[in-house]
Design a protein around this motif. Structure first.
Motif, PDB file in Angstrom:
ATOM      1  N   ALA A   1       0.816  -1.216   0.000  1.00 11.44           N
ATOM      2  CA  ALA A   1       0.000   0.000   0.000  1.00 11.44           C
ATOM      3  C   ALA A   1       0.848   1.264   0.000  1.00 11.44           C
ATOM      4  O   ALA A   1       0.310   2.357  -0.083  1.00 11.44           O
ATOM      5  N   GLY A   2       2.156   1.136   0.116  1.00  9.71           N
ATOM      6  CA  GLY A   2       3.032   2.300   0.064  1.00  9.71           C
ATOM      7  C   GLY A   2       3.448   2.863   1.404  1.00  9.71           C
ATOM      8  O   GLY A   2       3.926   3.995   1.482  1.00  9.71           O
ATOM      9  N   LYS A   3       3.292   2.082   2.482  1.00  2.52           N
ATOM     10  CA  LYS A   3       3.642   2.587   3.811  1.00  2.52           C
ATOM     11  C   LYS A   3       5.143   2.855   3.934  1.00  2.52           C
ATOM     12  O   LYS A   3       5.546   3.907   4.420  1.00  2.52           O
ATOM     13  N   THR A   4       5.946   1.910   3.492  1.00  2.00           N
ATOM     14  CA  THR A   4       7.391   2.102   3.553  1.00  2.00           C
ATOM     15  C   THR A   4       7.812   3.247   2.636  1.00  2.00           C
ATOM     16  O   THR A   4       8.662   4.060   2.995  1.00  2.00           O
ATOM     17  N   ARG A   5       7.206   3.321   1.472  1.00  4.70           N
ATOM     18  CA  ARG A   5       7.529   4.416   0.542  1.00  4.70           C
ATOM     19  C   ARG A   5       7.202   5.770   1.168  1.00  4.70           C
ATOM     20  O   ARG A   5       7.930   6.740   0.985  1.00  4.70           O
ATOM     21  N   LEU A   6       6.116   5.836   1.912  1.00  4.07           N
ATOM     22  CA  LEU A   6       5.756   7.075   2.598  1.00  4.07           C
ATOM     23  C   LEU A   6       6.849   7.475   3.587  1.00  4.07           C
ATOM     24  O   LEU A   6       7.284   8.632   3.609  1.00  4.07           O
TER      25      LEU A   6
ATOM     26  N   VAL B   1       4.930   5.284  13.039  1.00  2.42           N
ATOM     27  CA  VAL B   1       5.278   3.861  13.060  1.00  2.42           C
ATOM     28  C   VAL B   1       4.462   3.127  12.003  1.00  2.42           C
ATOM     29  O   VAL B   1       3.269   3.366  11.863  1.00  2.42           O
ATOM     30  N   VAL B   2       5.136   2.269  11.272  1.00  3.22           N
ATOM     31  CA  VAL B   2       4.474   1.347  10.354  1.00  3.22           C
ATOM     32  C   VAL B   2       4.606  -0.027  10.985  1.00  3.22           C
ATOM     33  O   VAL B   2       5.723  -0.478  11.277  1.00  3.22           O
TER      34      VAL B   2
ATOM     35  N   LYS C   1      -4.183   6.731  14.169  1.00  3.67           N
ATOM     36  CA  LYS C   1      -3.870   5.620  13.260  1.00  3.67           C
ATOM     37  C   LYS C   1      -4.447   5.897  11.889  1.00  3.67           C
ATOM     38  O   LYS C   1      -5.562   6.393  11.766  1.00  3.67           O
ATOM     39  N   LEU C   2      -3.667   5.568  10.881  1.00  2.79           N
ATOM     40  CA  LEU C   2      -4.073   5.682   9.492  1.00  2.79           C
ATOM     41  C   LEU C   2      -3.858   4.327   8.856  1.00  2.79           C
ATOM     42  O   LEU C   2      -2.735   3.806   8.909  1.00  2.79           O
TER      43      LEU C   2
END
Length: 175
Positions: A2-7, A157-158, A171-172
């Motif tokens: 979903a792009g969490k690390t990219r964010l 935090v992811v 939280k998102l």
């Protein structure tokens, strides 16, 4: 996916942009120079790279002038202080290529300790407890919470793990 690390990587300036509209103040992050973003965010990557060097070498990457006392304090928060004290040369123990002497969870926590030492207003951590047993994870979450409160550091935090998500005020959910 979903792009969490990219964010996180975009926030810290390692990616040009995220796939979502992210702003610092009212300014899109893509318009803020990466070095200015790095001055705000300390980043503990999911697979933090390690030097072929000592524990101290790897921690010293956080910023110039870090003392051994500060290193020990950060290791205590990350739950690695006892392990490092048992190593033959403590902070001066050789870790090998990419931290080969450490387990995956230990490398991950060494990356967290390094991020703590950066002394930035915001801490970004990506899956900090993945692969840890429940007791180790609970201890890490407890110590991180105390450290965040004591230092006034913000946290992004992811994680998929409830103990780490409990550290978040908001939280998102992506993906």
């Amino acid at each position: 996916g979903a792009g969490k690390t990219r964010l996180l990587r975009a926030l810290v300036g390692l990616e040009a942009s995220a796939d979502v509209d992210v702003r610092m103040g009212m300014v899109p992050i893509a318009q803020i120079a990466p070095h200015k973003r790095r001055a705000v965010f300390a980043y503990a990557a999911q697979d933090a790279p390690m030097l072929a060097g000592t524990v101290a070498d790897n921690l010293a990457l956080a910023r110039p002038g870090i003392t051994h006392v500060a290193m020990h304090d950060a290791l205590a928060v990350a739950g690695l202080d006892q392990l490092v004290m048992r190593l033959p040369h403590g902070l001066d123990s050789w870790l090998g290529e990419d931290g080969a002497r450490l387990s995956g969870g230990e490398r991950k926590r060494l990356g967290v300790a390094r991020a703590l030492l950066a002394g930035r207003p915001w801490l970004l951590i990506d899956e900090p407890s993945e692969g840890l047993d429940a007791a180790t994870e609970a201890g890490l979450a407890l110590r991180l919470d105390a450290w965040l409160t004591a230092t006034g550091t913000g946290l992004v935090v992811v994680s998929h793990r409830p103990a780490m998500l409990a550290l978040a005020v908001e939280k998102l959910e992506l993906g």
